[in-house]
Design a protein around this motif. Structure first.
Motif, short mmCIF file in Angstrom:
data_model
loop_
_atom_site.label_atom_id
_atom_site.label_comp_id
_atom_site.label_asym_id
_atom_site.label_seq_id
_atom_site.Cartn_x
_atom_site.Cartn_y
_atom_site.Cartn_z
N SER A 143 0.78 -1.13 -0.07
CA SER A 143 0.21 0.11 0.00
C SER A 143 0.95 1.31 -0.05
CB SER A 143 -0.98 -0.27 1.15
OG SER A 143 -1.65 -1.13 1.26
N ALA A 144 -0.14 2.43 -0.24
CA ALA A 144 0.80 3.61 -0.02
C ALA A 144 1.59 3.88 1.22
CB ALA A 144 -0.03 4.82 -0.41
N SER A 145 2.69 4.57 1.23
CA SER A 145 3.45 4.68 2.44
C SER A 145 3.78 6.08 2.89
CB SER A 145 5.02 4.30 1.80
OG SER A 145 5.84 4.16 2.92
N SER A 146 3.95 6.42 4.07
CA SER A 146 3.89 7.59 4.52
C SER A 146 4.91 7.68 5.62
CB SER A 146 2.83 8.15 5.02
OG SER A 146 2.85 9.34 5.87
N THR A 147 5.79 8.58 6.21
CA THR A 147 6.64 8.71 7.30
C THR A 147 5.76 9.39 8.50
OG1 THR A 147 7.40 10.74 6.69
CG2 THR A 147 8.49 8.64 6.28
N GLY A 148 4.60 9.75 8.25
CA GLY A 148 3.60 10.69 9.35
C GLY A 148 2.56 11.38 9.01
N ASN A 149 2.55 12.12 7.92
CA ASN A 149 1.32 12.89 7.59
C ASN A 149 0.64 12.21 6.12
OD1 ASN A 149 1.47 15.01 9.36
ND2 ASN A 149 3.47 15.88 8.56
N ILE A 150 -0.83 12.14 6.57
CA ILE A 150 -1.47 11.64 5.31
C ILE A 150 -2.81 12.67 5.18
CG2 ILE A 150 -2.96 9.85 4.68
CD1 ILE A 150 -0.94 7.88 6.54
N GLU A 151 -2.73 13.11 4.03
CA GLU A 151 -4.25 13.77 3.72
C GLU A 151 -5.08 13.01 2.83
OE1 GLU A 151 -3.65 18.08 2.37
OE2 GLU A 151 -4.33 17.38 0.29
#
Ligand code: ACM
Ligand code: ZN
Length: 716
Positions: free
Chosen positions: A523-531
């Motif tokens: 799945s899509a990856s993020s280090t902290g912030n997701i909109e």
């Protein structure tokens, strides 16, 4: 640095550092040199074939056995102590001595952790535990764990010399042990229907249990089953309503808390049922003890039940608390007749116990002395220091390590041991190891040696031990930080929501979806912030090494007609639970079951009255208010929610009203929409949620005012 200097300095350095072994042996004397394999394993010929097999397997995990360097495992009756061992490592070979196979097995676990790429550092070790029981509680009632996971967990426990698995097999939310005389317990009680309609559950067949018990025994681990009574048994009552006082058919609960459907203590059929169950349980578990729970027993049903009241009369008991003690004492007798002693949570000692019972302390260290004074032995698991289901920021490794099991106790001889409970409201196979370790290393060391505490040196050893855990496929979690914390907000003017996440470890990442699927490594990856857009549901989980470290958090949102429109609070929420203010009521973002999530707002004792201006005459088909009940936290559903509509914001006409469909006595946290329907055209909407009022006599906070918690006013 030239080579000569480093050659001298390196051995000195390794000399100065305490070895990263958990638990640290009682006496560790480093010697010069290393011992290199591959080894030739020489097992004492007095050992049984079964013990030889077990020790061979354990040795195989510690070193290469197809060689010539001798590694001797010897029985020596002069080594005092049931689990004690001596371990000698010289350049010529390795020798472990113990008075029985248990000690030899523990010696191999120490050795396993000492291995370096150069071989084993030479040392003389004399080791023995301070406490006989070093225990972990696995709660498979709330979340089921597969036999394969339980075996992995046992493997890890045995490395750190834990020797008791307290297997919490029955809970409100699931009955996990096959009982042949009562197949309904697993046919019905092992399964629950979640809020989204999915079925969740599982149980162990008796064959699987025998297999796991034997697997544990081969690793020096005794399994103590817990069959909870007289409370925390909704799954049993759901399987057969005659077990409960009201005889009403209930469902297996899907939420957490303390539930009122306890076993009826009046009817003989309850004790016949428990005799049937325990007769099968005692045959599956060779341990001399059966844990019977005994914690958190709500007495509301017993107060109202004619059978329970008749029992109070016939047994000349004082009240329902006397009935609780009668229940425990009767079960103690029942189990004694089957050759077993009981263990129970500290509530069981209230009414006195016959000799032989073990009291497990969870409500506070000071209760240990009370139990010891009554002649019981104690297993120590105070929630303040030992509950490893608490997030690692809430209960840090240093707090765990600081626990002194002998504090406030004048007769430490009665301490059987220490336990780390892993209650599973929020624990699944995804995060179990990350919650257990590394804090479990502190428990193992306190339970094995109750050391003179030097936290810096302990922490330093934990750092150096990480390589061992990684190399052996042992997952571990953060220290001093939650695995994953977050705040969420919505900006209706932009039509987006934001998640601001913080991860507990640097090598974690967030994986997320907005299409309704569960996040995976792809799945899509993020280090902290997701909109993400209002109208979509965000599912997000922290991942480490391609695997989830805890279950996904789910944030539902909706674009509805009141989204972002002007709200006026006509009554004010409490300052403590002001959430996101008036506009939070129409931000499209729904709160979770956690009333602290920042999305909920709470009205303390007063009604919630608010209006919203939709900006123009609008065709309305449905109006709803989303509310939370958490009775144990003084949060009750509104008695009734009324809606009015208006064209000018001054003259209101009724739209509809919806009573609460949730019982006030239902202790489970519950989310509910108060939805009214009907086609009208109007510009303004007003909601009035009537506060429950003063808490009644049965409530812990009787006489206090109730809260209303709401997070969204939805117009469709
Ligand atoms: C417990 O935590 N209720 C034993
Ligand atoms: Zn009853």
């Amino acid at each position: 640095m030239n080579i000569m200097v480093s050659m001298f300095l390196l051995p000195l350095l390794s000399f100065a550092l305490a070895p990263a072994i958990f638990p640290m042996p009682a006496h560790y004397q480093p010697e010069a040199g290393t011992c290199q394999g591959p080894f030739s394993l020489q097992l004492d010929q007095h050992l049984s074939g079964q013990d030889q097999g077990r020790l061979k397997a354990a040795a195989g995990l510690a070193f290469e056995t197809k060689g010539t360097t001798p590694a001797k495992l010897e029985i020596n009756p002069d080594i005092k102590g049931n689990e004690a061992y001596n371990l000698d490592i010289t350049p010529k070979g390795i020798e472990i001595e113990a008075s029985n196979p248990k000690g030899l097995y523990w010696g191999l676990q120490t050795l396993r952790q000492m291995r370096t790429t150069e071989g084993f550092p030479c040392a003389e070790i004399e080791d023995a535990p301070t406490f006989a029981w070093r225990s972990v509680l696995l709660d498979v009632g709330r979340h089921f764990e597969t036999p394969a996971f339980v075996k992995h967990f046992l493997d890890v426990m045995s490395i750190y010399k834990f020797n008791v698995l307290h297997w919490h097999l029955t809970e409100d939310q699931g009955w996990r042990i096959e009982i042949k005389s009562h197949p309904e317990l697993t046919r019905i009680g092992a399964w629950r229907t979640e809020a989204d309609g999915s079925r969740y559950g599982g149980f162990y067949t008796q064959d699987e249990i025998k297999d796991i018990v034997a697997y544990a025994a081969a690793r020096n681990i005794m399994i103590i089953p817990e069959i909870e009574m007289p409370g925390h048994c909704s799954s049993a009552v759901a399987s057969d309503p005659i077990l409960g006082c009201t005889k009403a058919q209930i469902k297996v609960p899907t939420t957490w808390g303390v539930f009122e459907d306890v076993y009826c203590a009046g009817r003989e059929s309850t004790f016949k049922f428990l005799d049937d169950v325990l007769s099968e349980v005692v045959k599956l578990f060779p341990s001399p003890y059966i844990h019977i729970g005994g914690d958190e027993v709500p007495i509301a049903h017993w107060k109202a039940c004619p059978d329970c009241q008749a029992r109070i009369q016939s047994e000349h008991l004082k009240d329902v608390y006397g009935l609780e003690s009668y229940f425990i004492q009767r079960i103690q007798k029942m189990l004694k007749a089957k050759g077993k002693e009981i263990i129970g949570w500290d509530e069981i000692m209230k009414g006195g116990l016959a000799k032989g019972a073990v009291v497990e302390i969870w409500n506070g260290q000071s209760l240990a002395e009370t139990a010891l004074d009554q002649g019981s032995q104690v297993l120590l698991a105070p929630a303040s220091n030992c509950y490893l289901d608490r997030q690692p920021n809430d209960l840090t490794m240093e707090q765990v390590y600081s626990y002194d099991p002998t504090s406030e106790i004048t007769k430490p001889g009665g301490i059987l041991g220490i336990e780390a409970p892993l209650w599973s409201e929020h624990i699944t196979s995804d995060n179990c190891m990350a919650m257990f370790l590394p804090r479990g290393l502190a428990i193992s060391e306190i339970a094995w040696s109750n050391p003179h505490k030097d936290y810096q040196s302990f922490e330093d050893r934990v750092r150096r031990h990480e390589a061992f855990m990684k190399a052996n496929g042992i997952d571990y979690g953060p220290e001093g930080k939650a695995i994953f914390t977050y705040s969420v907000s919505s900006d209706p003017s932009k039509g987006v929501c934001d998640l601001n996440g913080k991860l507990g470890m640097e090598d974690m990442e967030l994986k997320y979806t907005t299409d309704g699927s569960a996040p995976t490594a792809d799945s899509a990856s993020s280090t902290g912030n997701i909109e993400w857009p209002v109208g979509k549901t965000l599912e997000v989980a922290p991942f480490r090494n391609g695997k989830p470290v805890q279950p996904a958090a789910v944030f539902a949102t909706e674009r509805h007609l009141a989204l972002g429109k002007q709200v006026t609070f006509l009554t004010q929420p409490s300052k403590r639970y002001a959430g996101t203010g008036p506009q939070g009521l129409v931000d499209g973002l729904f709160g979770s079951g956690d009333f602290h999530d920042g999305i909920w707002q709470g009205w303390d004792g007063n009604n919630l009255v608010a209006s919203v201006d939709l900006g123009e005459p609008t065709n309305i088909n449905e109006i709803g208010l989303h509310c939370l009940q958490q009775t144990g936290s003084w949060i009750l559903m509104p008695k009734v929610v009324r809606y009015e509509v208006s064209d000018d914001g001054t003259n209101w006409r009724p739209y509809g009203q919806v009573p609460s469909m949730v019982k006030d006595t239902d202790l489970a946290p519950t989310l509910s929409w108060f939805t009214a329907k009907g086609a009208v055209t109007a510009r303004y909407v007003k909601v009035t949620a009537m506060n429950y009022g003063v808490l009644p006599e049965w409530h812990l906070g009787a006489g206090d005012k109730a809260f209303i918690f709401a997070d969204e006013l939805r117009v469709r």
